[in-house]
Design a protein around this motif. Structure first.
Motif, PDB file in Angstrom:
ATOM      1  N   CYS A 140       0.862  -1.180   0.000  1.00 15.86           N
ATOM      2  CA  CYS A 140       0.000   0.000   0.000  1.00 15.86           C
ATOM      3  C   CYS A 140       0.898   1.229   0.000  1.00 15.86           C
ATOM      4  O   CYS A 140       1.648   1.446   0.956  1.00 15.86           O
ATOM      5  CB  CYS A 140      -0.914   0.002   1.212  1.00 15.86           C
ATOM      6  SG  CYS A 140      -1.955   1.475   1.342  1.00 15.86           S
ATOM      7  N   ALA A 141       0.823   2.000  -1.068  1.00 18.50           N
ATOM      8  CA  ALA A 141       1.653   3.187  -1.210  1.00 18.50           C
ATOM      9  C   ALA A 141       0.812   4.441  -1.032  1.00 18.50           C
ATOM     10  O   ALA A 141      -0.231   4.586  -1.682  1.00 18.50           O
ATOM     11  CB  ALA A 141       2.324   3.198  -2.575  1.00 18.50           C
ATOM     12  N   ALA A 142       1.267   5.319  -0.171  1.00 17.96           N
ATOM     13  CA  ALA A 142       0.603   6.600   0.023  1.00 17.96           C
ATOM     14  C   ALA A 142       1.297   7.646  -0.834  1.00 17.96           C
ATOM     15  O   ALA A 142       2.529   7.718  -0.850  1.00 17.96           O
ATOM     16  CB  ALA A 142       0.653   7.006   1.490  1.00 17.96           C
ATOM     17  N   SER A 143       0.510   8.431  -1.544  1.00 20.14           N
ATOM     18  CA  SER A 143       1.081   9.456  -2.412  1.00 20.14           C
ATOM     19  C   SER A 143       0.367  10.774  -2.185  1.00 20.14           C
ATOM     20  O   SER A 143      -0.728  10.827  -1.630  1.00 20.14           O
ATOM     21  CB  SER A 143       0.969   9.026  -3.877  1.00 20.14           C
ATOM     22  OG  SER A 143      -0.397   8.865  -4.237  1.00 20.14           O
ATOM     23  N   GLY A 144       1.003  11.831  -2.656  1.00 19.81           N
ATOM     24  CA  GLY A 144       0.449  13.161  -2.472  1.00 19.81           C
ATOM     25  C   GLY A 144       1.321  13.969  -1.548  1.00 19.81           C
ATOM     26  O   GLY A 144       2.482  13.645  -1.308  1.00 19.81           O
ATOM     27  N   ARG A 145       0.745  15.038  -1.019  1.00 21.18           N
ATOM     28  CA  ARG A 145       1.497  15.940  -0.151  1.00 21.18           C
ATOM     29  C   ARG A 145       1.476  15.371   1.271  1.00 21.18           C
ATOM     30  O   ARG A 145       0.491  15.482   1.989  1.00 21.18           O
ATOM     31  CB  ARG A 145       0.874  17.330  -0.201  1.00 21.18           C
ATOM     32  CG  ARG A 145       1.688  18.407   0.484  1.00 21.18           C
ATOM     33  CD  ARG A 145       1.222  19.783   0.016  1.00 21.18           C
ATOM     34  NE  ARG A 145       1.666  20.821   0.953  1.00 21.18           N
ATOM     35  CZ  ARG A 145       0.838  21.476   1.768  1.00 21.18           C
ATOM     36  NH1 ARG A 145      -0.452  21.221   1.758  1.00 21.18           N
ATOM     37  NH2 ARG A 145       1.313  22.387   2.584  1.00 21.18           N
ATOM     38  N   ILE A 146       2.572  14.741   1.652  1.00 25.49           N
ATOM     39  CA  ILE A 146       2.649  14.057   2.941  1.00 25.49           C
ATOM     40  C   ILE A 146       3.830  14.570   3.730  1.00 25.49           C
ATOM     41  O   ILE A 146       4.965  14.519   3.254  1.00 25.49           O
ATOM     42  CB  ILE A 146       2.765  12.533   2.751  1.00 25.49           C
ATOM     43  CG1 ILE A 146       1.528  11.989   2.026  1.00 25.49           C
ATOM     44  CG2 ILE A 146       2.941  11.829   4.094  1.00 25.49           C
ATOM     45  CD1 ILE A 146       1.646  10.550   1.595  1.00 25.49           C
ATOM     46  N   PHE A 147       3.559  15.040   4.934  1.00 23.18           N
ATOM     47  CA  PHE A 147       4.620  15.448   5.844  1.00 23.18           C
ATOM     48  C   PHE A 147       4.929  14.334   6.835  1.00 23.18           C
ATOM     49  O   PHE A 147       6.084  14.041   7.115  1.00 23.18           O
ATOM     50  CB  PHE A 147       4.211  16.720   6.583  1.00 23.18           C
ATOM     51  CG  PHE A 147       5.177  17.146   7.665  1.00 23.18           C
ATOM     52  CD1 PHE A 147       4.897  16.925   9.003  1.00 23.18           C
ATOM     53  CD2 PHE A 147       6.363  17.756   7.325  1.00 23.18           C
ATOM     54  CE1 PHE A 147       5.775  17.316   9.994  1.00 23.18           C
ATOM     55  CE2 PHE A 147       7.261  18.150   8.311  1.00 23.18           C
ATOM     56  CZ  PHE A 147       6.961  17.917   9.640  1.00 23.18           C
ATOM     57  N   SER A 148       3.877  13.720   7.340  1.00 24.71           N
ATOM     58  CA  SER A 148       4.076  12.627   8.293  1.00 24.71           C
ATOM     59  C   SER A 148       2.853  11.738   8.324  1.00 24.71           C
ATOM     60  O   SER A 148       1.738  12.170   8.020  1.00 24.71           O
ATOM     61  CB  SER A 148       4.357  13.168   9.693  1.00 24.71           C
ATOM     62  OG  SER A 148       3.237  13.883  10.187  1.00 24.71           O
ATOM     63  N   ILE A 149       3.093  10.489   8.677  1.00 21.87           N
ATOM     64  CA  ILE A 149       2.027   9.506   8.875  1.00 21.87           C
ATOM     65  C   ILE A 149       2.268   8.847  10.222  1.00 21.87           C
ATOM     66  O   ILE A 149       3.343   8.274  10.435  1.00 21.87           O
ATOM     67  CB  ILE A 149       2.007   8.440   7.766  1.00 21.87           C
ATOM     68  CG1 ILE A 149       1.813   9.089   6.396  1.00 21.87           C
ATOM     69  CG2 ILE A 149       0.900   7.427   8.037  1.00 21.87           C
ATOM     70  CD1 ILE A 149       1.913   8.096   5.231  1.00 21.87           C
ATOM     71  N   ASN A 150       1.308   8.899  11.099  1.00 20.13           N
ATOM     72  CA  ASN A 150       1.514   8.337  12.430  1.00 20.13           C
ATOM     73  C   ASN A 150       1.510   6.825  12.410  1.00 20.13           C
ATOM     74  O   ASN A 150       2.395   6.184  12.977  1.00 20.13           O
ATOM     75  CB  ASN A 150       0.448   8.843  13.388  1.00 20.13           C
ATOM     76  CG  ASN A 150       0.605   8.268  14.783  1.00 20.13           C
ATOM     77  OD1 ASN A 150      -0.131   7.368  15.163  1.00 20.13           O
ATOM     78  ND2 ASN A 150       1.567   8.755  15.525  1.00 20.13           N
TER      79      ASN A 150
END
Length: 121
Positions: free
Chosen positions: A21-31
């Motif tokens: 599962c890949a997260a894309s877009g404007r990401i600063f942090s993921i808890n």
């Protein structure tokens, strides 16, 4: 932010699959990132979750068989599923918890589309 899940398919009992599962877009942090599943006629349930520091938790039904991992640099999580049984058949959903697009943004959760895992007996 979008989550793209992949890796589902048909496998025989006792076999293995690896979900990504890949997260894309404007990401600063993921808890935290996690995997849930929903079998026909059943409620969605947590399968596994991994926190940003690396700690993990698993549903009792998958402990010892499934392993969740995460590549923070790629904002990607994986679920290695071994010794699959027909009871693991479900649509698997990934999610990302408390995602921030910048340091000062408020956080929110995101869900990916499901990927179907079918285990034949």
């Amino acid at each position: 932010v979008q989550l793209q899940a992949s890796g589902g398919g048909l496998v025989q009992a006792g076999g293995s699959l690896r979900l990504s599962c890949a997260a894309s877009g404007r990401i600063f942090s993921i808890n935290a990132m996690g995997w849930y599943r929903q079998a026909p006629g059943k409620q969605r349930e947590l399968v596994a979750q991994i926190i940003s520091g690396g700690s993990t938790n698993y549903a009792d039904s998958v402990k010892g068989r499934f392993t969740i991992s995460r590549d923070n640099a790629k904002n990607t999580e994986y679920l290695q599923m071994n010794s699959l049984t027909p009871e693991d058949t479900a649509v698997y959903y990934c999610n990302a918890v408390r995602v921030k697009s910048s340091l000062y943004d408020s956080s929110r959760d995101y869900w990916g589309q499901g990927t179907l895992v079918t285990v034949s007996s």
